[in-house]
Design an enzyme around this catalytic site. Structure first.
Site, PDB file in Angstrom:
ATOM      1  N   TYR A  57      -5.959   5.563  11.627  1.00 28.13           N
ATOM      2  CA  TYR A  57      -4.535   5.428  11.324  1.00 28.13           C
ATOM      3  C   TYR A  57      -3.762   4.787  12.472  1.00 28.13           C
ATOM      4  O   TYR A  57      -2.745   4.126  12.235  1.00 28.13           O
ATOM      5  CB  TYR A  57      -3.943   6.781  10.928  1.00 28.13           C
ATOM      6  CG  TYR A  57      -4.362   7.171   9.527  1.00 28.13           C
ATOM      7  CD1 TYR A  57      -3.752   6.603   8.415  1.00 28.13           C
ATOM      8  CD2 TYR A  57      -5.407   8.054   9.312  1.00 28.13           C
ATOM      9  CE1 TYR A  57      -4.160   6.923   7.129  1.00 28.13           C
ATOM     10  CE2 TYR A  57      -5.827   8.383   8.032  1.00 28.13           C
ATOM     11  CZ  TYR A  57      -5.200   7.808   6.947  1.00 28.13           C
ATOM     12  OH  TYR A  57      -5.618   8.110   5.672  1.00 28.13           O
ATOM     13  N   ARG A  60      -4.052   1.165  11.679  1.00 23.84           N
ATOM     14  CA  ARG A  60      -3.156   0.790  10.582  1.00 23.84           C
ATOM     15  C   ARG A  60      -1.705   0.740  11.071  1.00 23.84           C
ATOM     16  O   ARG A  60      -0.932  -0.130  10.696  1.00 23.84           O
ATOM     17  CB  ARG A  60      -3.245   1.813   9.443  1.00 23.84           C
ATOM     18  CG  ARG A  60      -4.616   2.140   8.908  1.00 23.84           C
ATOM     19  CD  ARG A  60      -5.207   1.058   8.033  1.00 23.84           C
ATOM     20  NE  ARG A  60      -5.749  -0.059   8.775  1.00 23.84           N
ATOM     21  CZ  ARG A  60      -6.847   0.007   9.535  1.00 23.84           C
ATOM     22  NH1 ARG A  60      -7.496   1.137   9.684  1.00 23.84           N
ATOM     23  NH2 ARG A  60      -7.286  -1.062  10.158  1.00 23.84           N
ATOM     24  N   ASN A  91       3.299   3.158  -0.957  1.00 25.19           N
ATOM     25  CA  ASN A  91       2.973   2.611   0.362  1.00 25.19           C
ATOM     26  C   ASN A  91       3.403   3.567   1.464  1.00 25.19           C
ATOM     27  O   ASN A  91       4.414   4.260   1.348  1.00 25.19           O
ATOM     28  CB  ASN A  91       3.661   1.258   0.555  1.00 25.19           C
ATOM     29  CG  ASN A  91       3.204   0.239  -0.472  1.00 25.19           C
ATOM     30  OD1 ASN A  91       2.105   0.355  -1.013  1.00 25.19           O
ATOM     31  ND2 ASN A  91       4.035  -0.747  -0.747  1.00 25.19           N
ATOM     32  N   VAL A  92       2.653   3.557   2.553  1.00 25.75           N
ATOM     33  CA  VAL A  92       2.964   4.448   3.671  1.00 25.75           C
ATOM     34  C   VAL A  92       3.690   3.722   4.800  1.00 25.75           C
ATOM     35  O   VAL A  92       4.047   4.332   5.802  1.00 25.75           O
ATOM     36  CB  VAL A  92       1.681   5.129   4.210  1.00 25.75           C
ATOM     37  CG1 VAL A  92       1.046   5.993   3.122  1.00 25.75           C
ATOM     38  CG2 VAL A  92       0.677   4.108   4.742  1.00 25.75           C
ATOM     39  N   ASP A  93       3.915   2.414   4.646  1.00 22.43           N
ATOM     40  CA  ASP A  93       4.654   1.669   5.668  1.00 22.43           C
ATOM     41  C   ASP A  93       6.157   1.875   5.485  1.00 22.43           C
ATOM     42  O   ASP A  93       6.608   2.489   4.512  1.00 22.43           O
ATOM     43  CB  ASP A  93       4.299   0.177   5.611  1.00 22.43           C
ATOM     44  CG  ASP A  93       4.647  -0.451   4.260  1.00 22.43           C
ATOM     45  OD1 ASP A  93       5.841  -0.512   3.920  1.00 22.43           O
ATOM     46  OD2 ASP A  93       3.718  -0.883   3.541  1.00 22.43           O
ATOM     47  N   HIS A 108       3.006   8.984  -0.963  1.00 18.37           N
ATOM     48  CA  HIS A 108       1.753   9.232  -0.244  1.00 18.37           C
ATOM     49  C   HIS A 108       1.954   9.432   1.252  1.00 18.37           C
ATOM     50  O   HIS A 108       0.991   9.381   2.018  1.00 18.37           O
ATOM     51  CB  HIS A 108       0.771   8.087  -0.507  1.00 18.37           C
ATOM     52  CG  HIS A 108       0.357   7.999  -1.947  1.00 18.37           C
ATOM     53  ND1 HIS A 108      -0.218   6.876  -2.496  1.00 18.37           N
ATOM     54  CD2 HIS A 108       0.448   8.906  -2.954  1.00 18.37           C
ATOM     55  CE1 HIS A 108      -0.469   7.096  -3.782  1.00 18.37           C
ATOM     56  NE2 HIS A 108      -0.072   8.313  -4.078  1.00 18.37           N
ATOM     57  N   GLY A 174       3.641  -4.624  -7.652  1.00 21.06           N
ATOM     58  CA  GLY A 174       2.542  -4.534  -6.706  1.00 21.06           C
ATOM     59  C   GLY A 174       1.618  -3.361  -6.907  1.00 21.06           C
ATOM     60  O   GLY A 174       0.931  -2.950  -5.977  1.00 21.06           O
ATOM     61  N   THR A 175       1.582  -2.810  -8.097  1.00 26.88           N
ATOM     62  CA  THR A 175       0.683  -1.693  -8.367  1.00 26.88           C
ATOM     63  C   THR A 175       0.074  -1.855  -9.748  1.00 26.88           C
ATOM     64  O   THR A 175       0.757  -2.244 -10.699  1.00 26.88           O
ATOM     65  CB  THR A 175       1.402  -0.334  -8.275  1.00 26.88           C
ATOM     66  OG1 THR A 175       0.509   0.696  -8.720  1.00 26.88           O
ATOM     67  CG2 THR A 175       2.669  -0.295  -9.108  1.00 26.88           C
ATOM     68  N   SER A 176      -1.210  -1.555  -9.840  1.00 23.50           N
ATOM     69  CA  SER A 176      -1.911  -1.646 -11.125  1.00 23.50           C
ATOM     70  C   SER A 176      -1.724  -0.387 -11.954  1.00 23.50           C
ATOM     71  O   SER A 176      -2.197  -0.305 -13.084  1.00 23.50           O
ATOM     72  CB  SER A 176      -3.406  -1.871 -10.882  1.00 23.50           C
ATOM     73  OG  SER A 176      -3.951  -0.782 -10.160  1.00 23.50           O
TER      74      SER A 176
END
Length: 233
Positions: A57, A60, A91-93, A108, A174-176
């Site tokens: 992490y 990242r 997203n975690v950003d 998340h 941006g997500t399936s």
């Protein structure tokens, strides 16, 4: 004070950040930077090898600190002049926040924060990019990334359902919508709310209230912003 603007709810995923140069963790081989998911993104992995998980992490985090919000992030932030915008991201950003979005919910977790291994409610901002073994919180317990790992509950899920259930318009970008429980959020969209899906590889089919934009986040969101500004005069 109640806002008179329609409520726009944005469900964003990894494709949102990809155009800022942030690669998705998982490769085509199913590995995360060469590691099995269980090794670096589970409570069991952290217990078995905390140094490996913390360094994973840290890497990242270094990447995210260097990245910049893209024009899609900026378009969403500008949409706050048109809508009461609520971003719910997988997203975690922190690119949505850095772009100027004021209401962002991270399902998340947030990679630039840490939390106590003993108290999930003790969450701290990380001043830099490094979190190492021996770094402890005010309670004296080892800190871990403030990330929802595989096998852990998503604590903000109920709050996210409530936000989606009150939407007037929804963007899925941006997500399936393959990762649960987040994928289930679309089921809470009111039946009269239009849904815009922005994704070049979406498996969904358009029609009815669902409008597909088979393109990247930057192109799709800037187009929607221009269109809605024109419609509102």
């Amino acid at each position: 004070m109640q806002t008179s603007k329609p409520k726009l709810v944005v469900l964003s995923g990894a494709g949102m950040s990809a155009e800022s140069g942030i690669a998705t963790f998982r490769g085509a081989d199913g590995l995360w930077e060469g590691h099995r998911v269980e090794e670096v993104a589970s409570p069991e992995g952290f217990e078995a090898n905390p140094e490996l998980v913390l360094e994973f992490y840290n890497q990242r985090r270094r990447q995210i600190v260097e990245a910049q919000p893209n024009k899609g992030h900026l378009a969403l932030a500008r949409m706050e002049s048109l809508f009461d915008v609520h971003v719910i991201t997988q997203n975690v950003d922190d690119l949505h926040e850095r772009a100027g979005s004021s209401r962002v919910m991270h399902l998340h977790g947030e990679i630039r924060k840490a939390r106590s291994t003993q108290r999930a409610d003790m969450v701290l901002d990380l001043p830099g990019t490094e979190l190492n073994l021996g770094d402890v919180g005010p309670d004296g317990a080892q800190l871990r990334p403030h990330i929802v790992w595989f096998g852990e509950a998503v604590p903000l899920m109920d709050a996210a359902m409530d936000v989606v259930a009150a939407a007037d318009v929804v963007i899925v970008v941006g997500t399936s919508l393959q990762v649960y429980p987040a994928a289930g959020l679309v089921g809470y969209v009111p039946l009269d709310a239009p849904i815009h899906v922005v994704d070049p590889h979406t498996p969904l089919e358009g029609g009815g209230r669902v409008e597909l934009h088979r393109c990247g986040a930057v192109e799709g969101l800037t187009r929607l912003e221009s269109r809605w500004r024109a419609e509102q005069g």
